[in-house]
Design an enzyme around this catalytic site. Structure first.
Site, PDB file in Angstrom:
ATOM      1  N   GLY A 179      -2.021   7.068   0.415  1.00 21.42           N
ATOM      2  CA  GLY A 179      -1.224   6.488   1.490  1.00 21.42           C
ATOM      3  C   GLY A 179       0.208   6.474   0.968  1.00 21.42           C
ATOM      4  O   GLY A 179       0.750   7.514   0.571  1.00 21.42           O
TER       5      GLY A 179
ATOM      6  N   ASN B 215      -2.603  -3.348  -6.661  1.00 19.87           N
ATOM      7  CA  ASN B 215      -2.347  -4.760  -6.905  1.00 19.87           C
ATOM      8  C   ASN B 215      -3.676  -5.499  -6.935  1.00 19.87           C
ATOM      9  O   ASN B 215      -4.658  -5.057  -6.329  1.00 19.87           O
ATOM     10  CB  ASN B 215      -1.484  -5.355  -5.772  1.00 19.87           C
ATOM     11  CG  ASN B 215       0.006  -5.159  -6.024  1.00 19.87           C
ATOM     12  OD1 ASN B 215       0.418  -4.826  -7.124  1.00 19.87           O
ATOM     13  ND2 ASN B 215       0.796  -5.360  -4.990  1.00 19.87           N
TER      14      ASN B 215
ATOM     15  N   LYS C 103       1.100 -10.204 -13.671  1.00 18.99           N
ATOM     16  CA  LYS C 103       1.368  -9.633 -12.341  1.00 18.99           C
ATOM     17  C   LYS C 103       0.558 -10.380 -11.285  1.00 18.99           C
ATOM     18  O   LYS C 103       1.042 -10.648 -10.183  1.00 18.99           O
ATOM     19  CB  LYS C 103       1.005  -8.145 -12.355  1.00 18.99           C
ATOM     20  CG  LYS C 103       1.190  -7.453 -11.014  1.00 18.99           C
ATOM     21  CD  LYS C 103       1.970  -6.173 -11.149  1.00 18.99           C
ATOM     22  CE  LYS C 103       2.639  -5.748  -9.853  1.00 18.99           C
ATOM     23  NZ  LYS C 103       1.755  -5.125  -8.898  1.00 18.99           N
TER      24      LYS C 103
ATOM     25  N   SER D  68       7.538  -9.136   0.942  1.00 17.04           N
ATOM     26  CA  SER D  68       6.418  -8.804   0.056  1.00 17.04           C
ATOM     27  C   SER D  68       5.403  -7.929   0.790  1.00 17.04           C
ATOM     28  O   SER D  68       5.362  -7.910   2.031  1.00 17.04           O
ATOM     29  CB  SER D  68       5.734 -10.080  -0.442  1.00 17.04           C
ATOM     30  OG  SER D  68       4.940 -10.630   0.598  1.00 17.04           O
ATOM     31  N   SER D  69       4.575  -7.226   0.009  1.00 20.06           N
ATOM     32  CA  SER D  69       3.592  -6.334   0.632  1.00 20.06           C
ATOM     33  C   SER D  69       2.657  -7.118   1.560  1.00 20.06           C
ATOM     34  O   SER D  69       2.268  -6.635   2.621  1.00 20.06           O
ATOM     35  CB  SER D  69       2.783  -5.607  -0.456  1.00 20.06           C
ATOM     36  OG  SER D  69       2.218  -6.538  -1.347  1.00 20.06           O
TER      37      SER D  69
HETATM   38  N1  LIG Z   1       3.339   0.839  -1.516  1.00 20.74           N
HETATM   39  C1  LIG Z   1       3.908   0.328  -2.591  1.00 20.74           C
HETATM   40  O1  LIG Z   1       5.139   0.356  -2.724  1.00 20.74           O
HETATM   41  C2  LIG Z   1       3.070  -0.249  -3.710  1.00 20.74           C
HETATM   42  C3  LIG Z   1       3.698  -0.584  -4.924  1.00 20.74           C
HETATM   43  C4  LIG Z   1       2.931  -1.122  -5.962  1.00 20.74           C
HETATM   44  C5  LIG Z   1       1.563  -1.306  -5.794  1.00 20.74           C
HETATM   45  N2  LIG Z   1       1.001  -0.979  -4.587  1.00 20.74           N
HETATM   46  C6  LIG Z   1      -0.454  -1.179  -4.474  1.00 20.74           C
HETATM   47  O2  LIG Z   1      -1.062   0.089  -4.339  1.00 20.74           O
HETATM   48  C7  LIG Z   1      -2.221   0.001  -3.488  1.00 20.74           C
HETATM   49  C8  LIG Z   1      -2.033   0.946  -2.323  1.00 20.74           C
HETATM   50  O3  LIG Z   1      -0.934   0.500  -1.551  1.00 20.74           O
HETATM   51  P1  LIG Z   1      -0.256   1.409  -0.435  1.00 20.74           P
HETATM   52  O4  LIG Z   1       0.951   0.703   0.005  1.00 20.74           O
HETATM   53  O5  LIG Z   1      -0.156   2.810  -0.905  1.00 20.74           O
HETATM   54  O6  LIG Z   1      -1.370   1.303   0.716  1.00 20.74           O
HETATM   55  P2  LIG Z   1      -1.625   2.339   1.884  1.00 20.74           P
HETATM   56  O7  LIG Z   1      -2.445   1.639   2.898  1.00 20.74           O
HETATM   57  O8  LIG Z   1      -0.337   2.957   2.317  1.00 20.74           O
HETATM   58  O9  LIG Z   1      -2.473   3.484   1.182  1.00 20.74           O
HETATM   59  C9  LIG Z   1      -3.845   3.428   0.937  1.00 20.74           C
HETATM   60  C10 LIG Z   1      -4.410   4.660   1.588  1.00 20.74           C
HETATM   61  O10 LIG Z   1      -5.744   4.835   1.177  1.00 20.74           O
HETATM   62  C11 LIG Z   1      -6.395   5.466   2.269  1.00 20.74           C
HETATM   63  N3  LIG Z   1      -7.839   5.356   2.091  1.00 20.74           N
HETATM   64  C12 LIG Z   1      -8.600   4.247   1.993  1.00 20.74           C
HETATM   65  N4  LIG Z   1      -9.896   4.581   1.816  1.00 20.74           N
HETATM   66  C13 LIG Z   1      -9.924   5.932   1.806  1.00 20.74           C
HETATM   67  C14 LIG Z   1     -10.969   6.874   1.666  1.00 20.74           C
HETATM   68  N5  LIG Z   1     -12.233   6.481   1.518  1.00 20.74           N
HETATM   69  N6  LIG Z   1     -10.664   8.193   1.716  1.00 20.74           N
HETATM   70  C15 LIG Z   1      -9.391   8.589   1.875  1.00 20.74           C
HETATM   71  N7  LIG Z   1      -8.343   7.745   2.002  1.00 20.74           N
HETATM   72  C16 LIG Z   1      -8.623   6.434   1.978  1.00 20.74           C
HETATM   73  C17 LIG Z   1      -5.885   4.717   3.479  1.00 20.74           C
HETATM   74  O11 LIG Z   1      -6.123   5.446   4.663  1.00 20.74           O
HETATM   75  C18 LIG Z   1      -4.405   4.603   3.120  1.00 20.74           C
HETATM   76  O12 LIG Z   1      -3.706   5.716   3.616  1.00 20.74           O
HETATM   77  C19 LIG Z   1      -2.317  -1.464  -3.079  1.00 20.74           C
HETATM   78  O13 LIG Z   1      -3.167  -2.163  -3.935  1.00 20.74           O
HETATM   79  C20 LIG Z   1      -0.882  -1.958  -3.234  1.00 20.74           C
HETATM   80  O14 LIG Z   1      -0.807  -3.357  -3.447  1.00 20.74           O
HETATM   81  C21 LIG Z   1       1.703  -0.453  -3.556  1.00 20.74           C
HETATM   82  C1  LIG Z   2       6.473  -8.023  -6.923  1.00 22.68           C
HETATM   83  C2  LIG Z   2       6.220  -8.132  -5.429  1.00 22.68           C
HETATM   84  C3  LIG Z   2       5.682  -9.504  -5.103  1.00 22.68           C
HETATM   85  C4  LIG Z   2       7.598  -7.966  -4.829  1.00 22.68           C
HETATM   86  O1  LIG Z   2       7.658  -8.099  -3.436  1.00 22.68           O
HETATM   87  C5  LIG Z   2       5.275  -7.012  -5.020  1.00 22.68           C
HETATM   88  O2  LIG Z   2       4.239  -6.860  -5.973  1.00 22.68           O
HETATM   89  C6  LIG Z   2       4.628  -7.144  -3.652  1.00 22.68           C
HETATM   90  O3  LIG Z   2       5.352  -7.261  -2.666  1.00 22.68           O
HETATM   91  O4  LIG Z   2       3.383  -7.079  -3.594  1.00 22.68           O
END
Ligand SMILES: NC(=O)c1ccc[n+]([C@@H]2O[C@H](COP(=O)([O-])OP(=O)(O)OC[C@H]3O[C@@H](n4cnc5c(N)ncnc54)[C@H](O)[C@@H]3O)[C@@H](O)[C@H]2O)c1
Ligand SMILES: CC(C)(CO)[C@@H](O)C(=O)[O-]
Length: 298
Positions: free
Chosen positions: A9, A97, A177, A246-247
């Site tokens: 994603g 996360n 974290k 935040s997310s």
């Molecule tokens: N986006 C960020 O900036 C960011 C930064 C740090 C950590 N994270 C962490 O990373 C993780 C992902 O976050 P994200 O923002 O990318 O979420 P997102 O929803 O954009 O991406 C996850 C993707 O996985 C796909 N998915 C789920 N099950 C699937 C399957 N069985 N087959 C194929 N695809 C599948 C979903 O359709 C989605 O597109 C979370 O735990 C989030 O907290 C995200």
């Molecule tokens: C560090 C953090 C709380 C900043 O917004 C981020 O991990 C989030 O949004 O999940």
């Protein structure tokens, strides 16, 4: 390195796209995104900019890889583990996360590395991801200590110009974290405010209490995380990300399921194993789950 990104994603597409400059990368993604990437490649825009051509598929099983990176939301981890059990991946790395690595490790034979990412990513359209902030990937052995596998994976990331640290103290880093996320995410999501609004008011007391409880549970788990370290981490993140939503707040605002189970919910569950009460995390988790069960989810 042959790298499978499971759940491409926002974050998975950014990381996978960057890795594809030097590695053989396959994104496992949903239909429209996978089709677009397969046909015309992937554009990375924003704080990083590149055009990449990783393979992309909706097929979840049958892959062969040196490394599988898990980037599904935490509530999809069990399904990801089930699919990865039908793949041949020599190693697994989570960049999610919340505490998800234990579930991956309990269901998969390959070694599981722990990881955290502070890069910001947003999938703006199929085949197009915005890097909203260059951060850092930190990875290492799940139980801590040095790990030749973590060193190899760290080098693979650095070769692709991803800012990466290989750390021997992942247990402390993961819990720190978790304390930050337990404090900031739930409170901002419930009060609908930016992170910076948690500085010095009654909401910040709630944030600090959730973090303190998390640090205490970390110590019950044998991880050295003093309260003052968790508090300093929270204050640092609030200051550095003052303008961020935040997310979890973003999830709530767009009517999506949150990662509360793997954050505040995980603190509650692990505390219970030690007969320890964490009332602030319990309350925050209950309120978010009530929102999810009620009018919240679209
Ligand atoms: N986006 C960020 O900036 C960011 C930064 C740090 C950590 N994270 C962490 O990373 C993780 C992902 O976050 P994200 O923002 O990318 O979420 P997102 O929803 O954009 O991406 C996850 C993707 O996985 C796909 N998915 C789920 N099950 C699937 C399957 N069985 N087959 C194929 N695809 C599948 C979903 O359709 C989605 O597109 C979370 O735990 C989030 O907290 C995200
Ligand atoms: C560090 C953090 C709380 C900043 O917004 C981020 O991990 C989030 O949004 O999940």
């Amino acid at each position: 390195m042959r790298i499978l990104v499971f759940g491409a994603g926002s974050l998975g597409t950014l990381v996978g796209g960057l890795l594809a400059s030097v590695h053989d990368v396959t994104l496992v993604a949903r239909d429209r995104h996978a089709t677009r990437v397969s046909k015309t490649g992937l554009d990375i825009v924003g704080a990083e900019s590149a055009h990449a051509s990783p393979a992309a598929t909706t097929a979840e099983t049958g892959h062969d890889a040196d490394l599988a990176i898990v980037t599904v939301k935490s509530f999809d981890t069990a399904a990801a583990a089930e699919a990865l059990a039908d793949c041949d991946a020599d190693a697994i790395l989570s960049l999610q996360n919340g505490l998800t690595e234990e579930m991956l490790a309990s269901r998969l034979e390959a070694p599981v590395l722990a990881g955290t990412a502070t890069y910001g990513a947003r999938l703006v359209a199929p085949g197009r991801v915005e890097c909203t902030g260059v951060g850092r990937v930190v990875l290492g052995a799940l139980d801590g200590g040095t790990s030749p596998l973590a060193e190899r994976v760290g080098k693979a990331f650095r070769d692709a110009n991803i800012n990466t640290l290989v750390a021997a103290d992942m247990p402390r880093r993961r819990w720190e974290k978790l304390a930050v996320n337990a404090g900031i995410n739930a409170v901002t999501a419930l009060s609908r405010v930016e992170n910076g609004c948690l500085a010095a008011n009654e909401a910040s007391e709630l944030t600090h209490r959730a973090a303190r409880e998390t640090a205490r549970v970390a110590r019950l788990e044998g991880v050295r995380l003093p309260n003052r370290v968790a508090r300093a981490a929270i204050d640092r993140v609030i200051e550095k990300t003052a303008a961020n939503r935040s997310s979890m707040l973003q999830d709530v605002e767009s009517g999506k399921r949150t990662e509360v189970d793997a954050i505040n919910g995980a603190v509650v569950d692990i505390a219970a194993e030690h007969d320890f009460e964490v009332p602030t995390n319990r309350t925050l988790a209950a309120l978010l789950r009530a929102w999810e069960r009620g009018e919240g989810l679209r």
